[in-house]
Design a protein around this motif. Structure first.
Motif, PDB file in Angstrom:
ATOM      1  N   TYR A   3     114.284   4.837  20.364  1.00  0.00           N
ATOM      2  CA  TYR A   3     113.425   6.020  20.445  1.00  0.00           C
ATOM      3  C   TYR A   3     112.420   5.859  21.582  1.00  0.00           C
ATOM      4  O   TYR A   3     111.783   4.816  21.730  1.00  0.00           O
ATOM      5  CB  TYR A   3     112.681   6.218  19.124  1.00  0.00           C
ATOM      6  N   VAL A   7     111.375  14.023  25.449  1.00  0.00           N
ATOM      7  CA  VAL A   7     112.250  15.154  25.153  1.00  0.00           C
ATOM      8  C   VAL A   7     111.926  16.289  26.109  1.00  0.00           C
ATOM      9  O   VAL A   7     110.852  16.324  26.719  1.00  0.00           O
ATOM     10  CB  VAL A   7     112.089  15.626  23.688  1.00  0.00           C
ATOM     11  N   ASP A  14     114.873  13.623  19.781  1.00  0.00           N
ATOM     12  CA  ASP A  14     114.868  12.162  19.793  1.00  0.00           C
ATOM     13  C   ASP A  14     114.541  11.726  18.369  1.00  0.00           C
ATOM     14  O   ASP A  14     113.588  12.233  17.755  1.00  0.00           O
ATOM     15  CB  ASP A  14     113.820  11.641  20.778  1.00  0.00           C
ATOM     16  N   ARG A  16     113.885   8.792  15.344  1.00  0.00           N
ATOM     17  CA  ARG A  16     113.394   7.437  15.059  1.00  0.00           C
ATOM     18  C   ARG A  16     113.576   7.146  13.583  1.00  0.00           C
ATOM     19  O   ARG A  16     113.113   7.906  12.717  1.00  0.00           O
ATOM     20  CB  ARG A  16     111.913   7.347  15.439  1.00  0.00           C
ATOM     21  N   SER A  24     112.194  13.127  13.695  1.00  0.00           N
ATOM     22  CA  SER A  24     112.930  13.784  14.773  1.00  0.00           C
ATOM     23  C   SER A  24     111.938  14.607  15.597  1.00  0.00           C
ATOM     24  O   SER A  24     111.235  15.464  15.051  1.00  0.00           O
ATOM     25  CB  SER A  24     114.023  14.696  14.216  1.00  0.00           C
TER      26      SER A  24
END
Length: 213
Positions: A3, A7, A14, A16, A24
């Motif tokens: 991560y 973005v 992205d 995590r 997200s």
């Protein structure tokens, strides 16, 4: 994949994976806002932080798993343009601080104050009230992770429109309620742009105070 939090509008989220939560991060237009979907790994329950815009993309991110709440970090319109639609489709409760709640386009189901918790499954996110960017701006804290809305970014606190009293209030709240009590490895997820950590920003606090923004 690792991560990064980097973005772009129109690009993928992205994601995590934490032990208790999955985060997200999605960038949405037209103001390049960040929206965050936080899911409890044990129950699958979700909380959306800032239904900023692009309702279709947010609903696609949410998918078939339910979300119980949508938290709006503050009253500014670029953070709630998709709120009415996403709340209507998902049936999620709308959460905000009472000082900013009247400015939102839908009724607020849960008003939260400093020190309250927002539950996502078996996890509780701590509400931190950060006054100055707006009267009712809030951050959400899970140990090691902090969603700051527009109150803290890489390089400074949020915009206080050159009002010295508002800047002093926001700087004080960010200093006392965040930097004075949370560790340097706390990851910061802001309302726009790239992520940071408290450790990366801490050395700049005297500079921020001196410049007044």
């Amino acid at each position: 994949m690792t991560y990064t939090g980097d973005v772009r509008v129109g690009g993928p989220a992205d994601v995590r994976e934490l032990s208790a939560l999955t985060i997200s991060k999605l960038a949405v237009g037209p103001y390049d806002n960040n929206a965050y979907l936080v899911r409890c790994n044990e129950t699958g329950d979700g909380v959306l932080i800032d239904a900023a815009a692009d309702a279709d993309r947010l609903l696609a991110l949410i998918g078939d798993q339910p979300i119980s709440k949508i938290v709006t970090t503050h009253r500014h319109h670029d953070h709630w343009q998709a709120l009415e639609r996403v709340a209507g489709v998902t049936g999620a409760a709308v959460v905000a601080h009472p000082l900013d709640a009247p400015e939102l386009p839908v009724p607020v189901d849960q008003e939260v104050e400093h020190g309250d918790g927002v539950t996502v499954g078996v996890v509780s996110l701590e509400v931190i009230h950060l006054r100055g960017h707006t009267p009712g701006s809030i951050a959400l804290h899970h140990p090691g992770h902090l969603f700051t809305g527009d109150s803290l970014f890489p390089g400074g606190v949020g915009n206080t429109e050159k009002d010295p009293k508002r800047f002093e209030q926001l700087f004080t709240d960010v200093s006392e309620r965040i930097f004075n009590r949370l560790p340097d490895d706390t990851w910061v997820y802001p309302g726009h742009g790239k992520d940071t950590t408290l450790g990366a920003e801490r050395p700049s606090l005297p500079e921020w105070r001196a410049r007044g923004w």
